[in-house]
Scaffold this motif. Structure first.
Motif, short mmCIF file in Angstrom:
data_model
loop_
_atom_site.label_atom_id
_atom_site.label_comp_id
_atom_site.label_asym_id
_atom_site.label_seq_id
_atom_site.Cartn_x
_atom_site.Cartn_y
_atom_site.Cartn_z
N UNK A 81 36.91 35.00 56.68
CA UNK A 81 36.68 36.51 56.35
C UNK A 81 35.17 36.64 56.49
N UNK A 82 34.30 35.67 56.20
CA UNK A 82 32.90 35.87 56.22
C UNK A 82 32.53 36.03 57.68
N UNK A 83 33.17 35.15 58.51
CA UNK A 83 32.81 35.05 59.90
C UNK A 83 33.32 36.50 60.55
N UNK A 84 34.60 36.85 60.30
CA UNK A 84 35.15 37.82 60.69
C UNK A 84 34.46 39.52 60.40
N UNK A 85 34.33 39.41 59.22
CA UNK A 85 33.26 40.54 58.75
C UNK A 85 31.90 40.52 58.81
N UNK A 86 31.38 39.61 59.79
CA UNK A 86 29.90 39.37 60.07
C UNK A 86 29.32 40.48 59.85
N UNK A 87 28.30 40.47 59.01
CA UNK A 87 27.19 41.75 58.98
C UNK A 87 27.99 43.08 58.31
N UNK A 88 29.09 43.09 57.79
CA UNK A 88 29.88 44.40 57.33
C UNK A 88 30.14 43.78 55.94
N UNK A 89 29.54 43.55 54.90
CA UNK A 89 29.68 43.32 53.72
C UNK A 89 30.41 44.40 53.21
N UNK A 90 30.23 45.59 53.39
CA UNK A 90 30.85 46.77 52.84
C UNK A 90 32.19 46.78 53.18
N UNK A 91 32.39 46.50 54.46
CA UNK A 91 33.78 46.40 54.89
C UNK A 91 34.81 45.57 54.39
N UNK A 92 34.13 44.35 54.00
CA UNK A 92 34.67 43.08 53.44
C UNK A 92 35.03 43.62 52.21
N UNK A 93 33.87 43.93 51.26
CA UNK A 93 34.42 44.45 49.98
C UNK A 93 35.41 45.37 49.95
N UNK A 94 35.41 46.38 50.61
CA UNK A 94 36.42 47.60 50.80
C UNK A 94 37.94 46.76 50.71
N UNK A 95 37.98 46.01 51.80
CA UNK A 95 39.15 45.29 52.18
C UNK A 95 39.78 44.46 51.20
N UNK A 96 38.97 43.68 50.31
CA UNK A 96 39.25 42.87 49.28
C UNK A 96 39.41 43.51 48.27
N UNK A 97 38.97 44.57 47.95
CA UNK A 97 39.28 45.50 46.64
C UNK A 97 40.56 45.93 46.70
N UNK A 98 40.75 46.51 48.21
CA UNK A 98 42.42 46.96 48.21
C UNK A 98 43.37 45.89 47.93
N UNK A 99 43.02 44.70 48.55
CA UNK A 99 43.89 43.62 48.30
C UNK A 99 44.04 43.40 46.74
N UNK A 100 42.91 43.31 46.32
CA UNK A 100 43.12 42.87 44.78
C UNK A 100 43.95 43.76 43.94
N UNK A 101 43.81 45.07 44.30
CA UNK A 101 44.91 46.09 43.92
C UNK A 101 46.25 45.66 43.90
N UNK A 102 46.45 45.28 45.39
CA UNK A 102 47.96 44.77 45.75
C UNK A 102 48.27 43.65 44.94
N UNK A 103 47.39 42.76 44.79
CA UNK A 103 47.72 41.30 43.92
C UNK A 103 47.89 41.68 42.48
N UNK A 104 47.00 42.65 41.91
CA UNK A 104 47.39 42.85 40.58
C UNK A 104 48.90 43.55 40.42
N UNK A 105 49.22 44.29 41.37
CA UNK A 105 50.68 45.16 41.38
C UNK A 105 51.60 43.97 41.37
N UNK A 106 51.45 43.12 42.50
CA UNK A 106 52.45 41.86 42.46
C UNK A 106 52.50 40.99 41.41
N UNK A 107 51.09 40.36 40.99
CA UNK A 107 50.99 39.36 40.13
C UNK A 107 51.51 40.03 38.51
N UNK A 108 51.21 41.07 38.27
CA UNK A 108 51.76 41.68 36.94
C UNK A 108 53.17 42.00 36.84
N UNK A 109 53.92 42.36 38.18
CA UNK A 109 55.20 42.71 38.21
C UNK A 109 55.99 41.19 37.93
N UNK A 110 55.45 40.23 38.61
CA UNK A 110 56.07 38.92 38.33
C UNK A 110 56.24 38.45 37.24
#
Length: 111
Positions: free
Chosen positions: A56-85
């Motif tokens: 991910x670091x390599x793919x989002x090279x020099x785009x920490x903002x984009x990486x952070x936004x992407x990961x925050x969205x996935x964190x939201x999805x993970x919360x939904x899934x993990x709390x549902x389980x």
């Protein structure tokens, strides 16, 4: 005009980003999350695993903002899934933040 049309329920909240990163490289299984458990497809570790973080670091090279936004969205999805389980014993929010977003922020001035 139907009075109920003005009071119609809002559309459901759209799901977050699809976990498509890091993209597969080579013949090996990609280090993408296996949902709804959010473990790595390649090594079974909690996602993002160490290899996924490097990719991910390599793919989002020099785009920490984009990486952070992407990961925050996935964190939201993970919360939904993990709390549902496991609604009564799900992971702590701070643990999920560190797992999904916190690591990307550490060392942001390096390189």
């Amino acid at each position: 005009m139907d009075a109920r049309a003005d009071t119609a329920a809002a559309p459901p909240t759209p799901r977050g980003p699809h976990p498509e990163h890091p993209r597969a490289a080579g013949p090996d299984a990609p280090h993408t999350p296996l949902r709804p458990m959010w473990c790595c497809r390649a090594d079974g570790q909690p996602w993002p695993c160490a290899a996924a973080r490097l990719l991910l670091r390599a793919e989002f090279d020099r785009n920490l903002t984009g990486l952070t936004i992407y990961l925050a969205g996935l964190m939201y999805e993970a919360m939904r899934d993990l709390y549902h389980l496991n609604p009564h014993d799900g992971p702590e929010p701070t643990t999920l933040f560190d797992r999904f977003v916190g690591w990307a922020r550490r060392g942001r001035n390096a390189g």
